[in-house]
Design a protein around this motif. Structure first.
Motif, PDB file in Angstrom:
ATOM      1  N   UNK A  65      17.397  -7.191   0.327  1.00 51.24           N
ATOM      2  CA  UNK A  65      18.402  -6.947   1.368  1.00 51.24           C
ATOM      3  C   UNK A  65      19.189  -5.676   1.128  1.00 51.24           C
ATOM      4  N   UNK A  66      19.195  -5.157  -0.105  1.00 55.10           N
ATOM      5  CA  UNK A  66      19.917  -3.924  -0.417  1.00 55.10           C
ATOM      6  C   UNK A  66      19.053  -2.680  -0.253  1.00 55.10           C
ATOM      7  N   UNK A  67      17.782  -2.854   0.121  1.00 56.07           N
ATOM      8  CA  UNK A  67      16.889  -1.708   0.285  1.00 56.07           C
ATOM      9  C   UNK A  67      17.266  -0.907   1.529  1.00 56.07           C
ATOM     10  N   UNK A  68      17.230   0.402   1.370  1.00 54.20           N
ATOM     11  CA  UNK A  68      17.434   1.300   2.507  1.00 54.20           C
ATOM     12  C   UNK A  68      16.286   2.285   2.660  1.00 54.20           C
ATOM     13  N   UNK A  69      15.241   2.134   1.876  1.00 56.31           N
ATOM     14  CA  UNK A  69      14.086   3.010   1.985  1.00 56.31           C
ATOM     15  C   UNK A  69      12.962   2.512   1.118  1.00 56.31           C
ATOM     16  N   UNK A  70      11.729   2.818   1.520  1.00 59.48           N
ATOM     17  CA  UNK A  70      10.548   2.453   0.750  1.00 59.48           C
ATOM     18  C   UNK A  70       9.485   3.519   0.952  1.00 59.48           C
ATOM     19  N   UNK A  71       8.845   3.904  -0.132  1.00 65.13           N
ATOM     20  CA  UNK A  71       7.856   4.961  -0.065  1.00 65.13           C
ATOM     21  C   UNK A  71       6.579   4.572  -0.769  1.00 65.13           C
ATOM     22  N   UNK A  72       5.411   4.762  -0.101  1.00 63.08           N
ATOM     23  CA  UNK A  72       4.111   4.418  -0.662  1.00 63.08           C
ATOM     24  C   UNK A  72       3.118   5.526  -0.322  1.00 63.08           C
ATOM     25  N   UNK A  73       1.872   5.320  -0.787  1.00 63.39           N
ATOM     26  CA  UNK A  73       0.806   6.220  -0.395  1.00 63.39           C
ATOM     27  C   UNK A  73       0.205   5.745   0.924  1.00 63.39           C
ATOM     28  N   UNK A  74      -0.948   6.287   1.261  1.00 64.18           N
ATOM     29  CA  UNK A  74      -1.521   5.975   2.567  1.00 64.18           C
ATOM     30  C   UNK A  74      -2.469   4.811   2.583  1.00 64.18           C
ATOM     31  N   UNK A  75      -2.552   4.018   1.508  1.00 73.52           N
ATOM     32  CA  UNK A  75      -3.461   2.873   1.482  1.00 73.52           C
ATOM     33  C   UNK A  75      -3.038   1.838   2.524  1.00 73.52           C
ATOM     34  N   UNK A  76      -4.024   1.151   3.097  1.00 70.47           N
ATOM     35  CA  UNK A  76      -3.737   0.189   4.162  1.00 70.47           C
ATOM     36  C   UNK A  76      -2.926  -0.997   3.659  1.00 70.47           C
ATOM     37  N   UNK A  77      -3.131  -1.407   2.395  1.00 71.85           N
ATOM     38  CA  UNK A  77      -2.364  -2.543   1.884  1.00 71.85           C
ATOM     39  C   UNK A  77      -0.913  -2.177   1.610  1.00 71.85           C
ATOM     40  N   UNK A  78      -0.591  -0.873   1.600  1.00 71.88           N
ATOM     41  CA  UNK A  78       0.782  -0.442   1.341  1.00 71.88           C
ATOM     42  C   UNK A  78       1.517  -0.118   2.639  1.00 71.88           C
ATOM     43  N   UNK A  79       0.903   0.712   3.515  1.00 68.55           N
ATOM     44  CA  UNK A  79       1.608   1.159   4.718  1.00 68.55           C
ATOM     45  C   UNK A  79       1.008   0.608   6.003  1.00 68.55           C
ATOM     46  N   UNK A  80       0.224  -0.475   5.908  1.00 72.03           N
ATOM     47  CA  UNK A  80      -0.360  -1.062   7.107  1.00 72.03           C
ATOM     48  C   UNK A  80       0.701  -1.477   8.110  1.00 72.03           C
ATOM     49  N   UNK A  81       0.438  -1.239   9.400  1.00 82.57           N
ATOM     50  CA  UNK A  81       1.422  -1.509  10.444  1.00 82.57           C
ATOM     51  C   UNK A  81       1.663  -2.996  10.651  1.00 82.57           C
ATOM     52  N   UNK A  82       0.700  -3.836  10.310  1.00 84.59           N
ATOM     53  CA  UNK A  82       0.834  -5.268  10.594  1.00 84.59           C
ATOM     54  C   UNK A  82       0.907  -6.105   9.315  1.00 84.59           C
ATOM     55  N   UNK A  83       0.042  -5.830   8.361  1.00 83.80           N
ATOM     56  CA  UNK A  83      -0.015  -6.670   7.157  1.00 83.80           C
ATOM     57  C   UNK A  83       0.239  -5.893   5.870  1.00 83.80           C
ATOM     58  N   UNK A  84       0.712  -4.676   5.970  1.00 85.31           N
ATOM     59  CA  UNK A  84       0.992  -3.889   4.779  1.00 85.31           C
ATOM     60  C   UNK A  84       2.280  -4.327   4.097  1.00 85.31           C
ATOM     61  N   UNK A  85       2.468  -3.870   2.862  1.00 89.60           N
ATOM     62  CA  UNK A  85       3.703  -4.188   2.135  1.00 89.60           C
ATOM     63  C   UNK A  85       4.920  -3.655   2.873  1.00 89.60           C
ATOM     64  N   UNK A  86       4.747  -2.500   3.513  1.00 85.46           N
ATOM     65  CA  UNK A  86       5.848  -1.938   4.303  1.00 85.46           C
ATOM     66  C   UNK A  86       6.282  -2.905   5.398  1.00 85.46           C
ATOM     67  N   UNK A  87       5.323  -3.482   6.103  1.00 87.97           N
ATOM     68  CA  UNK A  87       5.637  -4.375   7.225  1.00 87.97           C
ATOM     69  C   UNK A  87       6.297  -5.663   6.749  1.00 87.97           C
ATOM     70  N   UNK A 111       3.870  13.759  -1.829  1.00 93.24           N
ATOM     71  CA  UNK A 111       2.728  14.275  -2.593  1.00 93.24           C
ATOM     72  C   UNK A 111       1.418  13.875  -1.934  1.00 93.24           C
ATOM     73  N   UNK A 112       1.336  12.645  -1.467  1.00 94.46           N
ATOM     74  CA  UNK A 112       0.116  12.210  -0.779  1.00 94.46           C
ATOM     75  C   UNK A 112      -0.016  12.899   0.576  1.00 94.46           C
ATOM     76  N   UNK A 113       1.110  13.163   1.247  1.00 93.65           N
ATOM     77  CA  UNK A 113       1.062  13.890   2.509  1.00 93.65           C
ATOM     78  C   UNK A 113       0.500  15.295   2.300  1.00 93.65           C
ATOM     79  N   UNK A 114       0.949  15.965   1.233  1.00 87.58           N
ATOM     80  CA  UNK A 114       0.467  17.310   0.948  1.00 87.58           C
ATOM     81  C   UNK A 114      -1.025  17.307   0.639  1.00 87.58           C
ATOM     82  N   UNK A 115      -1.468  16.301  -0.088  1.00 85.79           N
ATOM     83  CA  UNK A 115      -2.884  16.195  -0.404  1.00 85.79           C
ATOM     84  C   UNK A 115      -3.715  15.993   0.872  1.00 85.79           C
TER      85      UNK A 115
END
Length: 446
Positions: free
Chosen positions: A337-359, A375-379
């Motif tokens: 509940x205290x989180x105000x941001x989260x950052x991951x790479x582009x893997x589907x299990x991390x930033x998936x729109x429906x079932x990713x850790x971000x979601x 860094x992953x964006x630059x790559x």
């Protein structure tokens, strides 16, 4: 203390009883009473409800006495003391007596009587077990001078009990300390030995060096050579069973350092908001590891990024990562509940729109905004540009081949460095290359 008096020789005990009255041993009727179970955490505070101190098991009496002394005398200052008929007037206990006799005077609400904490704990040792301040309680409120008379001079029974209480709380004179085999010198030597061990481990950890016996022992030898005091207590001069060089001991010290470091990080975060950076990878032992870093602003307004922990996960399924993250945060008293941001790479299990850790985190906390790892964006940007522009793709292919061909041969590397050195000298001579601190340094081909 009471155990000490019980092991006195008969001659000493007899001589004491002839002078001071009752014997130092507890009365026979008390010995026959049922013993109480000692629970220093739940001892009764009201002196009117306390059992005879000698009814506790002999090996627990000192713990009970120490618990009472730590808790202090029972002094209910805000109590409405009831009056009672004493002579021709109604009299009652006065609260300001606690200020005059604050160290020992107690009041029992259940019995409306005054007691002495010191004499309750040690009166048996001085043959003073029938004192009103111990047995039935003092209730003659019109005779305040009796409180001063109870204290008496330095030879009184009360003061003897007071000194016994002081000695009990003095750990340096405690019987457990007296029979300890470790002297002050051995303790000092142990602290020096431990300090040298911690110093070596801190250096190895800070430099990221392997924590093997070779590095540790060689560094310890260097530290010992710089200090005669350390040299006299470590390695060959240390006791055979206490060298502090075992890997288990080193792991314990390193774990303690890790716990304290993490505790400082969590204390800096406090109740403030923070962000997390999460990535998973497989280590050399073929185990999936999830690393979690936190970003936060400390009380000085400085932005900090710290590694919070590395957690082993059985797989990289989203639900597994979510549970592991919750477990790590809750272990250190932090909350999603205290989180105000989260950052991951582009893997589907991390930033998936429906079932990713971000979601999953956004469903619980909509304020935990997601930011793709730069860094992953630059790559990904370089890969995309290289695919669409033939010249850029050819450049990276040429650089890769150059590194492979030249880097695999020491002779080719030397030829390239000599050629580059000659160009730098020529450029400096013609003022085409600037000079200065940190410029024109020899570097690797990569």
């Amino acid at each position: 203390m009471d155990r000490y008096f019980k092991i006195l020789s008969p001659s000493v005990a007899d001589s004491s009883s002839s002078v001071n009255g009752p014997t130092l041993l507890q009365p026979q009727e008390s010995l026959n009473e049922d013993k109480l179970e000692a629970d220093p955490e739940n001892i009764p505070s009201d002196p009117g409800k306390r059992p005879d101190i000698m009814r506790y098991p002999s090996n627990s009496i000192e713990r009970v006495r120490r618990a009472y002394l730590i808790k202090g005398p029972c002094q209910p200052r805000q109590h409405d003391f009831p009056p009672r008929i004493d002579g021709m007037r109604q009299r009652k206990f006065v609260a300001h007596w606690f200020d005059e006799f604050k160290d020992w005077l107690e009041y029992s609400i259940t019995k409306d009587a005054a007691y002495c904490l010191y004499c309750y704990l040690f009166s048996r040792l001085d043959g003073n077990g029938r004192d009103a301040f111990v047995s039935g309680g003092f209730t003659a409120w019109r005779k305040k001078e009796s409180l001063r008379d109870h204290v008496g001079d330095h030879t009184s029974d009360h003061n003897k009990c007071r000194l016994a209480c002081r000695d009990l709380m003095n750990q340096a004179q405690h019987i457990e300390v007296c029979i300890s085999k470790q002297s002050t010198k051995s303790k000092l030597e142990y602290r020096r030995r431990l300090g040298a061990t911690v110093l070596c481990l801190r250096y190895l950890i800070k430099q990221g060096l392997p924590l093997n016996q070779g590095n540790f022992l060689e560094l310890l030898k260097v530290v010992a050579s710089c200090s005669e005091e350390v040299d006299n207590v470590v390695l060959k001069n240390a006791p055979a069973n206490l060298k502090l060089t075992l890997s288990d001991i080193q792991k314990d010290i390193i774990n303690a350092a890790s716990v304290e470091t993490t505790k400082l990080i969590v204390d800096e975060i406090g109740d403030n908001s923070f962000s997390i950076l999460v990535d998973e990878c497989r280590d050399v032992s073929v185990k999936e590891q999830m690393g979690v870093a936190v970003r936060y602003v400390d009380k000085n307004g400085c932005l900090n990024e710290r590694l919070l922990g590395i957690v082993h996960v059985s797989d990289t399924v989203t639900t597994t990562l979510d549970k592991a993250l919750d477990s790590l945060l809750s272990t250190h008293g932090l909350s999603v509940s205290s989180l105000r941001g989260q950052g991951y790479d582009g893997a589907s299990n991390m930033r998936g729109e429906f079932n990713g850790l971000k979601s999953l985190i956004l469903k619980r906390n909509p304020s935990a905004y997601y930011v793709h790892c730069f860094a992953h964006q630059l790559q990904l940007t370089i890969v995309a540009v290289a695919k669409k522009h033939t010249s850029i793709g050819s450049f990276f292919n040429f650089v890769t081949r150059l590194c492979n061909i030249v880097g695999s041969s020491c002779k080719r590397t030397d030829v390239l460095q000599d050629s580059q050195r000659a160009k730098v000298v020529e450029g400096i001579a013609s003022d085409e290359i600037n000079t200065g601190r940190g410029l024109n340094q020899e570097k690797s081909l990569i």
